[in-house]
Scaffold this motif. Structure first.
Motif, short mmCIF file in Angstrom:
data_model
loop_
_atom_site.label_atom_id
_atom_site.label_comp_id
_atom_site.label_asym_id
_atom_site.label_seq_id
_atom_site.Cartn_x
_atom_site.Cartn_y
_atom_site.Cartn_z
N ASN A 897 -134.07 9.69 -99.83
CA ASN A 897 -133.21 10.41 -100.78
C ASN A 897 -133.32 11.92 -100.63
OD1 ASN A 897 -132.08 8.12 -101.99
ND2 ASN A 897 -133.79 7.88 -103.42
N LYS A 898 -134.56 12.39 -100.39
CA LYS A 898 -134.76 13.83 -100.18
C LYS A 898 -134.03 14.30 -98.93
CE LYS A 898 -138.37 17.32 -99.65
NZ LYS A 898 -139.84 17.58 -99.54
N ARG A 899 -134.14 13.49 -97.88
CA ARG A 899 -133.46 13.82 -96.62
C ARG A 899 -131.95 13.82 -96.80
NH1 ARG A 899 -132.94 16.55 -92.31
NH2 ARG A 899 -132.59 15.48 -90.36
N ASP A 943 -124.89 9.35 -92.07
CA ASP A 943 -124.37 7.98 -92.04
C ASP A 943 -125.48 6.99 -91.70
OD1 ASP A 943 -121.89 8.87 -92.71
OD2 ASP A 943 -121.11 8.90 -90.65
N LYS A 944 -126.28 7.34 -90.70
CA LYS A 944 -127.35 6.43 -90.27
C LYS A 944 -128.42 6.28 -91.35
CE LYS A 944 -126.66 7.26 -85.34
NZ LYS A 944 -127.21 7.84 -84.09
N ILE A 945 -128.75 7.37 -92.00
CA ILE A 945 -129.77 7.29 -93.05
C ILE A 945 -129.26 6.48 -94.24
CG2 ILE A 945 -131.05 8.66 -94.76
CD1 ILE A 945 -131.38 10.80 -92.64
N ASN A 946 -127.98 6.60 -94.57
CA ASN A 946 -127.41 5.80 -95.66
C ASN A 946 -127.46 4.30 -95.33
OD1 ASN A 946 -126.71 7.59 -97.77
ND2 ASN A 946 -124.99 8.37 -96.54
N ILE A 947 -127.23 3.98 -94.06
CA ILE A 947 -127.33 2.58 -93.62
C ILE A 947 -128.77 2.10 -93.78
CG2 ILE A 947 -127.19 1.03 -91.62
CD1 ILE A 947 -124.83 2.76 -90.64
#
Length: 961
Positions: A897-899, A943-947
């Motif tokens: 979430n921080k990222r 996008d990748k982190i949300n996945i």
């Protein structure tokens, strides 16, 4: 090898080893027709060496060892300089302290013998220091600039220059030291800013015909009222409207009955003082030039010890005695010291109303750097060399790049001085030095020759003609200007001279470019010719170093009490002993308390012992292009730690080579192509070799020190040795053999590269290593320096290793964050692999697993295939670390979430900027493209982190309540 690096013991052993093996040599002339020579600038025999000497001599030793390992016949020629006035001063003080006698208590011969006796002790101290620093010097051929062979060379040069009309004797104005009663060179002049007064004195007009005093007059401003006794004119600028009507009139010198003219000269500064200047040609350099242009008489008012004469010595502008003025000095001023005479003159002027005002004034006053007294411009008979006639060849040699200055800006400094060169005063009124080879008869006729016997024979003079030798000696810089060729044995038929001249590199400070470097070039090119009869240069390259200063940036000086002895860096010294050493024989005793407090502040615990290699490496790291170098004790300690690192790494290597002894043939490359780590470390080391030689070639020793430190500490020790430990412990036999082969050769290459800088530790480790596998020559310095090999470059291995090292780094961070043991095996999943990275993993699968402590590496296409994991993205490749048994979902979600927040903020800022029309109009195209690339990259990562976040939420839905 012992567990701990005991450098004191090791250096003692190596010193014995070097002596036993006659390590310091240049006699293997058959090794190569290509020779390399560095002539060590001969230090003065006036005490021990300081940090500047050690700094420069270390650089000389490094480049000499380097060229020796390139296969050249090398010579690092050592010598000492007799140092004229400096040595005579030190020995005079020594004899006064020890025997209670001054110089005049001895005959000239007795005094010189005393100095020679003192010189032997002083040389021993210096040579002990140099030997401790480990320099590659042939100690059987050390020269002294006052030995018999050198004296022969000096006489021959003087006689040749004299007979060619380049040396002459003339009465000129010089800097005179009234304490030592000798002329001194410009280098020995120290200009100090002093608080004094400016006195405004009236010079009354006079009608020359009737010698009647008028009421009017002109005002002259001066800081040296005592010199009015030598005034022969007043001068004003020809365009100064205030004084135009006075040019050609006469004034009366106050106190005296001397009538002098008012003249005009374009050199007068109309804005300085009153614009009207008193001209004293015999006691001021500017006035002397004006006197020569205007053919003014010159009046010498001082004795050689700075007292007022009994009678004035009056000369014409050519220096011949004349009697146009009364030569009687007022009795109340005779035989008084110049400063006492000043006070008496000021009292008389004040009483007679000739002083109009007095103001406080700040002036630059020349002092003798050794005597400390105010220097007196003095008109004396001296011997001069016509330097202008010699300068053209010396200028041409630099312009045609026969001689290169490094850094290059010093070339301009050299040329500027050479283009405006003045005749060189080469005589000194001392006892210690090369006696001028000139004899006189009763009629002052001059005879020049090697000795009285040869002169009588050449000029057919029988014993009835009395001859006496000139009592003066030659300037120390004159004899030292012969250093490169006389130091190699000239004028004899010297094999050394034929082999090593011209020399290759001169290393020295910028402060003696004029006084030594330029003069060496001039004298050498005039005296020494090559086999084709063309002038020979003394050296091909001049490397100019900066000046080492203390921690505060202050020049190191005995008078400041901030000197550091290089041996104290090596042996260590207590605080009390350091204070005692710094305050011994102080010129200014008032500075004692200041020096004590400063020493306590900077060295509260004294100085601890350090290895010679650490000190040498520190010197190299400081050899930048800067003119001023601040000494830093913390840097020295840092490189001591570096020595420890080298020692520990070498122990590790030797331990594993011993363990696998007999299994490898290290002279053949049997395993090199099998291991990716081998390919990578050899490729990286090969790049170091390339940059190493470049740094040596351009004299960037600071870059060289960083290059080696960075590779050894980080790539070899922190990365390579750490990466191979699992292989050495768990690997297959062929993998271990490959690694030990690499360890042997990489360490051997590193020792060879380090040896010019760190001779002691490298010799010791080399002997240990070669005792196991003697495939190189036993003496490290006779081995070839490693060269760059293009075939060893492996871009593929380097890129892949960088990528995999990032994975290992990420895994280590994850282990720390989750408190998982560093050697606990992990299972990882990889997605979005490129073809090259996939091949890399396939070829090195076993090794990579061991290096990263992995249970398994699995390539996947869909993230639904994996269990709960921590996810990282490295160069677009997604890495999933399965740690479901100890993964804290909340902590990982907080990190994600921080990222996400940071990325969203970055995307918003960049997006706003790219929507700004003014930015798009005014910003450079490359900046706009950078911002667009950054925006696309941030969006992709987001996008990748949300996945990744969705995966964690989906698999651990209950944890989110």
């Amino acid at each position: 090898m012992e567990k701990h690096y005991n450098f004191q013991l090791i250096e003692k052993k190596i010193q014995k080893y070097l002596k036993k093996n006659e390590f310091f040599f240049h006699s293997e002339r058959k090794i190569s027709s290509d020779s390399f020579c560095v002539m060590v600038p001969p230090p003065n025999i006036t005490g021990y060496l300081h940090m500047g000497h050690a700094f420069q001599q270390t650089i000389m030793d490094v480049i000499t060892r380097y060229h020796r390992m390139l296969g050249k016949n090398t010579l690092l020629q050592m010598g000492t300089d007799h140092a004229g006035i400096a040595t005579q001063m030190v020995v005079e003080r020594y004899l006064l302290r020890k025997e209670g006698k001054d110089k005049n208590s001895y005959s000239r011969k007795e005094f010189i013998n005393k100095i020679f006796h003192w010189k032997k002790k002083s040389e021993l101290i210096m040579f002990k220091q140099i030997k401790r620093l480990g320099h590659l010097i042939d100690w059987n051929s050390v020269r002294f600039t006052l030995d018999s062979n050198f004296s022969e060379a000096v006489k021959k040069v003087f006689i040749t220059l004299y007979r060619d009309g380049l040396i002459y004797r003339r009465k000129k104005l010089v800097h005179w030291d009234i304490h030592f009663r000798t002329v001194i060179s410009d280098l020995e002049v120290e200009n100090k800013i002093c608080q004094t007064n400016m006195w405004y004195i009236r010079y009354a007009f006079v009608e020359k015909k009737y010698n009647l005093l008028n009421k009017g007059g002109v005002i002259v401003a001066t800081t040296r009222p005592e010199t009015l006794l030598g005034d022969t004119a007043l001068a004003v600028h020809p365009e100064d409207s205030r004084y135009l009507k006075y040019i050609g009139k006469y004034v009366l010198v106050p106190i005296l009955n001397r009538i002098i003219p008012i003249i005009s000269d374009a050199s007068i500064d109309m804005l300085k003082g009153t614009g009207c200047v008193k001209i004293t040609p015999a006691h001021d350099f500017h006035d002397y030039d004006i006197g020569q242009r205007n053919k003014l008489p010159m009046i010498n008012i001082f004795t050689r010890d700075g007292k007022i004469r009994k009678t004035f010595n009056i000369l014409d502008y050519n220096g011949k005695k004349i009697s146009i003025f009364d030569n009687q000095v007022p009795k109340n001023l005779q035989n008084h010291d110049r400063l006492i005479a000043r006070k008496k003159i000021l009292l008389i002027l004040k009483a007679t109303g000739f002083i109009k005002k007095v103001i406080k004034h700040e002036a630059s006053v020349p002092h003798g750097d050794r005597s400390g007294v105010i220097l007196e411009p003095m008109l004396t008979n001296q011997w001069y060399l016509n330097a202008k006639a010699l300068s053209s060849l010396a200028i041409q040699a630099v312009k045609e790049k026969k001689i290169i200055f490094i850094p290059h800006q010093y070339k301009n400094m050299y040329l500027a001085w050479m283009n405006n060169i003045q005749d060189w005063c080469i005589s000194r009124q001392l006892w210690w030095g090369h006696r001028i080879p000139v004899w006189y008869d009763i009629n002052k006729n001059i005879y020049v020759g090697e000795n009285e016997q040869s002169i009588r024979k050449e000029y057919s003079l029988d014993s009835s003609v009395g001859l006496y030798q000139d009592p003066d000696v030659l300037d120390t810089w004159f004899s030292s200007s012969l250093w490169t060729f006389a130091g190699l044995g000239w004028p004899g038929n010297s094999e050394k001279l034929l082999t090593f001249h011209p020399t290759d590199v001169l290393v020295c400070g910028f402060d003696i470019i004029f006084f030594w470097i330029a003069r060496m070039v001039m004298i050498t090119m005039y005296m020494i010719k090559d086999k084709n009869g063309k002038p020979q240069i003394p050296f091909k390259t001049v490397y100019i170093t900066g000046l080492i200063r203390d921690e505060s940036g202050k020049k190191m000086s005995k008078s400041y009490g901030n000197i550091l002895d290089p041996l104290d860096m090596i042996n260590g010294i207590s605080l009390l002993k350091l204070i005692k050493k710094r305050t011994k024989n102080l010129i200014n005793p008032d500075a004692l308390n200041t020096i004590r407090l400063s020493t306590i502040k900077n060295f509260p615990e004294g100085i601890s012992a350090h290895s010679t290699d650490a000190l040498r490496y520190t010197f190299l790291s400081l050899a930048s292009t800067s003119r001023n170098i601040n000494w830093d004790m913390s840097r020295l300690q840092g490189y001591q730690n570096f020595c420890n690192k080298i020692w520990n790494a070498s122990r590790f290597v030797i331990k594993h080579i011993k363990k696998n002894a007999g299994q490898n043939n290290y002279s053949q490359n049997n395993y090199f192509n099998t291991c990716l780590l081998d390919k990578w470390i050899f490729s990286e080391l090969n790049d170091v070799c390339k940059k190493y030689h470049i740094a040596m070639k351009v004299f960037r020793f600071d870059n060289l020190s960083v290059l080696l430190h960075k590779f050894i500490w980080h790539k070899f020790c922190d990365q390579y040795l750490e990466l191979i430990k699992p292989i050495l412990k768990y690997g297959k036999n062929y993998e271990i053999q490959s690694i030990t082969y690499t360890l042997f050769h990489v360490l051997s290459i590193l020792l060879l590269l380090l040896h010019p800088i760190m001779p002691f530790i490298t010799i010791y480790i080399w002997n240990c290593l070669q005792a196991l596998q003697p495939i190189y020559k036993s003496i490290i310095v006779v081995n070839s320096i490693p060269q760059y090999n293009k075939s060893l470059n492996n871009v593929y291995a380097t890129k892949c290793m960088k990528w995999f090292q990032k994975i290992i780094s990420v895994l280590r961070c994850i282990r720390v964050d989750t408190k998982v043991s560093y050697n606990a095996v992990l299972k990882i999943y990889i997605r979005n692999l490129s073809y090259k990275k996939r091949v890399f993993i396939f070829e090195n699968y076993t090794v990579l697993k061991k290096m990263a402590y992995l249970e398994e590496m699995v390539e996947i296409k869909e993230i639904d295939q994996i269990p709960s994991s921590i996810i990282r993205i490295i160069e677009d490749v997604e890495i999933f670390v399965e740690i479901s048994s100890f993964l804290d979902i909340n902590i990982e979600l907080q990190r994600l979430n921080k990222r996400i927040r940071l990325l969203e903020q970055s995307i918003q800022r960049t997006g706003s900027l790219l929507c700004n029309k003014q930015f798009l109009i005014r910003a450079p195209k490359h900046l706009i493209l950078e911002k667009k690339s950054l925006l696309n990259k941030d969006i992709s990562i987001l996008d990748k982190i949300n996945i990744q976040k969705k995966v964690l939420v989906k698999k651990n839905i209950n944890c989110l309540k």
